[in-house]
Every structure is written in C-alpha cells, then in structure tokens.
Design an enzyme around this catalytic site. Structure first.
Site, PDB file in Angstrom:
ATOM      1  N   ASN A   7      -3.759 -18.881  37.460  1.00 26.40           N
ATOM      2  CA  ASN A   7      -4.020 -17.471  37.131  1.00 26.40           C
ATOM      3  C   ASN A   7      -5.490 -17.213  37.448  1.00 26.40           C
ATOM      4  OD1 ASN A   7      -4.405 -14.985  36.011  1.00 26.40           O
ATOM      5  ND2 ASN A   7      -3.596 -15.505  33.988  1.00 26.40           N
ATOM      6  N   ARG A  91       0.016 -16.366  39.522  1.00 32.18           N
ATOM      7  CA  ARG A  91       0.190 -15.064  38.894  1.00 32.18           C
ATOM      8  C   ARG A  91      -0.500 -14.019  39.786  1.00 32.18           C
ATOM      9  NH1 ARG A  91      -3.199 -12.259  34.231  1.00 32.18           N
ATOM     10  NH2 ARG A  91      -1.876 -10.447  33.976  1.00 32.18           N
ATOM     11  N   HIS A 180       2.407  -6.924  32.557  1.00 33.00           N
ATOM     12  CA  HIS A 180       2.926  -7.925  31.600  1.00 33.00           C
ATOM     13  C   HIS A 180       4.423  -8.190  31.829  1.00 33.00           C
ATOM     14  CE1 HIS A 180      -0.286  -6.347  28.566  1.00 33.00           C
ATOM     15  NE2 HIS A 180      -0.757  -7.431  29.170  1.00 33.00           N
ATOM     16  N   ARG A 241      -9.439  -1.132  25.703  1.00 33.87           N
ATOM     17  CA  ARG A 241      -8.948  -0.022  26.542  1.00 33.87           C
ATOM     18  C   ARG A 241      -8.403   1.110  25.679  1.00 33.87           C
ATOM     19  NH1 ARG A 241      -5.150  -3.721  30.072  1.00 33.87           N
ATOM     20  NH2 ARG A 241      -6.624  -5.433  30.110  1.00 33.87           N
ATOM     21  N   GLU A 385       3.804 -17.101  29.490  1.00 32.45           N
ATOM     22  CA  GLU A 385       3.820 -16.615  30.864  1.00 32.45           C
ATOM     23  C   GLU A 385       3.709 -17.761  31.867  1.00 32.45           C
ATOM     24  OE1 GLU A 385       0.961 -13.691  29.310  1.00 32.45           O
ATOM     25  OE2 GLU A 385       1.676 -12.357  30.868  1.00 32.45           O
TER      26      GLU A 385
END
Ligand code: AMP
Length: 398
Positions: A7, A91, A180, A241, A385
């Site tokens: 990743n 990823r 996601h 965010r 993940e």
C-alpha cells in the site's frame, strides 16, 4: 502462496507478507518519510519484536529493496529468498470507470491506471510509483492491482450522478465513485458468513469508521450507494475531512479569509472533521473521548455531530434499499469505540436494532451487538484490507 501486499503513498509504503494458504501474516511493516530527511523502516516479523531502523530512502525503489532485505534477512527474515514471493498485490486508490474488479498488472493496464491519475492526484501517482519499483526489483513475479473504487462500480446512475450539467460527467467523468471498497466488500461478505446466510438475501449497511470514513449500502451483495464521492472528501465527518458541505462555502470562506479556493479545500481535507469541530483538540477519537469526559464542550459537540451524520446516512441507506437486515461497524472507530457506536445507535432504535450495552463494550473483535430478537442485526466485524487484497491476488494469479 506467499503474497506481498503493498500500500504505497507519496512518502510511505506499508507492506504485509501473507501466506495465502494459512492466511497468516508472516511479517509486516512500514517505510516512512521516503524521499524526505529522517526516513525509516519499521518492521515486525510474526511473533517477533517490532524494530525501527533509520535509513536513507531517496525513492520507493530503495524502500522496496529494504523491505526485501528485511523479509530475507538470514537471522530475522521470514523467507529464504526473493523467489519465495509468489505474487504481489497492490492497493490502488482510483480505478475510475475503467476498473470494476481487480486486475493483473501489465503495461496496458498500467497506462489505463495512469489515465485515472487526475481523479486522484495525491494517491494514484504514488500507487504507480510503488508498482513500478516492485516490477523493477521483481520483474518475473505476477502483480495484481486491487482498487478502492471497484466494489462501488455497481452503483446505479441515480446514486452516482451529481445534480450538475450532464456534460461534466460526459466530458470529465465527474460522478460519485466511492472508496474503501475492499473493506466494504470484505466486511459485508463476512457478515453474511457469520450469520450463515446467503449475501444475495441480505440488505447490509456497512459503516467503515476510521480516520477516513464511509458508509455503504450493500444490497444482495452489490454496492448500490456509498457516502464518498468523486474524491474521499464527501460524506461523513471524518478525522480531518469535513464530509458534506454546501459547495458555496468554499468561495465564501476564500473571500472572507483572503485565501484561494484551493487553500479552502486543503482546510476541508486536513483541518476539518472532528479535529476542526473540536477547535483543534484532536482527530483521534481516544483524545476526543478523554477531552469530552473532562468537560470540553467542543469535543462533546464534535463527537455528537459525527455520530448524527453517520446515523443520517444509515437512515438514508435503509430508505435507498427499502429496508435493512444488517448494520456493520468496522475500522478503527467502528471496531474499538463503543461510545461512538452507542451515540450512533441512539438514533437507530426505530429500525429495531436493540443494541445490548454490555456487548457494545467489547473492542476489536467480531461480535453481534443486538439481542436475539432484534429486527436488524447490528454487528462489529474487524476489517482486513490486506487479507482481502491477498485473496484477490491469489484468485487472479491462479
Ligand atoms: P483507522 O483509520 O481505521 O486506523 O482508524 C483510526 C481511528 O480509530 C483513530 O482516529 C482512533 O480514534 C480510532 N481508534 C483506534 N483504536 C481505538 C480505541 N482503542 N479506542 C477508541 N478509538 C480508537
């Protein structure tokens, strides 16, 4: 098979080496501050000590070389040589409309991914750098790309189009994509498995509540809506965010503060969310919980506003699917923070969730929170993940 999961960010590279037969993590780690002064590799073999070594990493290729050195180290390594890495799973953040599933990486695919760069300028170029570095060092090892956006490509038009002139979609592909996806896919499948039901019979709402956060509506195994949009800024209030805001705020604040629209968007990405709402206390829910317990009013407001937004999305997605059978909490906050779950749960009683306050105290494990006769099953399922990427990699390579 041994699968190396990568990743890659612009200055970081996270990795896990997974034995796909036993699904055991053989080693994992992180290269940080790549290309910046003070770069370091943090490495942990299964059952072993975590070590941190400061070492010069001018680029990602050097970082990948160091990862291989750590994995094959004669003393502390977990594999004998590079040959023991059978495949690499990467990823990739944005696959645009080109990728509705994972894909074996080759030159043609890489140029198609490059064409998605302007949709995720902070992430995709970094992902590609990681892929190219791995290809340079392991030219004969098969590589697979797993996209954050792919799972949501099943969304219908009514869910992914914005109320903007259609020409912006036609010319620039301005639409909602969602992120996601690997987590929403993994967790919804696992929910069906735990309940012993066919996912094709279930309406599931997944709340992926981490530092970045999104909710998805998974109807009969397919994503039909999700809270993130063109970029991961839309939707829930997150760590830093803002999530949904009136777009007119951007130019309003820019004018008032004498800054550019771009700077306002940077604030929306990095200084907003619960960090901004709490007046700068923290983006971390543990710190916010402590501050709220000590009476900090802004921290209390941040936590309540956060929970309210999640609950509104769950309500909306119950309507989008004309019902809901299962609600799942996952990721850092969803898995570990009973207070946040309880605050969200307060709004969901009308659905018949019946969350048991004792079970809700559990952390970081698979658990059904609702009592046996609840109309909607509410659960916690830790996401994974990396394992999902490893499984996808094996599926495609085999
Ligand atoms: P993630 O992005 O999935 O790693 O989630 C990160 C967020 O999870 C952090 O902001 C923390 O606030 C939250 N988190 C992680 N562990 C805990 C915990 N034990 N208790 C409360 N919150 C936690």
């Amino acid at each position: 098979m041994n699968v190396l999961v990568i990743n890659c960010g612009s200055s970081s590279l996270k990795y896990q080496l997974i034995n796909s037969d036993s699904e055991e993590v053989l080693a994992k780690g992180l290269c940080e501050r790549i290309g910046i002064d003070g770069s370091a590799i943090v490495h942990q073999p299964a059952g072993g000590e975590k070590t941190r070594m400061e070492v010069d990493m001018p680029n990602h290729t050097k970082a990948v070389r160091l990862v291989i050195e750590k994995l094959t180290d004669p003393q502390a390594g977990v594999i004998a040589s590079l040959d023991k890495i059978d495949a690499v799973g990467h990823r990739i953040v944005h696959g645009g409309e080109k990728f509705a599933t994972s894909v074996v990486l080759n030159d043609e695919v890489l140029s198609a991914i490059e064409q998605c760069n302007d949709l995720a300028p902070l992430h995709n170029p970094a992902n590609l750098i990681g892929i190219n570095s791995c290809r340079e060092i392991m030219p004969n090892v098969p590589m697979v790309g797993v996209f954050d956006t792919a799972f949501h490509q099943t969304m219908p038009k009514k869910a992914y189009l914005y109320g903007l002139p259609l020409s912006y979609y036609e010319k620039y592909k301005v639409r909602r994509y969602g992120f996601h996806g690997t987590s929403h896919d993994f967790v919804s499948k696992r929910a069906a498995q735990i309940l012993g039901k066919d996912i094709k019979d279930l309406k599931i709402i997944v709340c992926h509540l981490g530092n970045g956060a999104s909710v998805s509506a998974v109807k009969y195994g397919e994503s039909v809506d999700t809270s993130m949009g063109l970029t991961p800024l839309e939707g829930l209030i997150m760590g830093t965010r803002s999530g949904d805001i009136d777009p007119a705020i951007v130019t309003f604040i820019a004018e008032k503060e004498g800054i550019s629209a771009e700077q306002v968007l940077d604030i929306c990405n990095k200084k907003s969310g619960v960090l901004g709402l709490s007046g700068g206390v923290s983006s971390d829910f543990r710190d916010l919980g402590e501050a709220a317990a000590e009476g900090d009013e802004a921290a209390k407001t941040a936590l309540e506003t956060y929970a309210y937004r999640v609950a509104k999305y769950v309500g909306a997605y119950a309507a989008a699917m004309n019902g809901v059978d299962v609600i799942v909490f996952t990721a850092g906050v969803g898995e570990n923070n009973g207070d946040a779950r309880a605050k969200i749960g307060k709004y969901l009683g009308f659905l018949g969730t019946n969350i048991d306050p004792e079970k809700n105290k559990l952390r970081g494990e698979e658990v059904i929170l609702s009592d046996a006769d609840a109309k909607v099953v509410t659960m916690v399922i830790p996401t994974n993940e990396e394992l999902a990427i490893a499984r996808e990699t094996v599926r495609l390579v085999k």
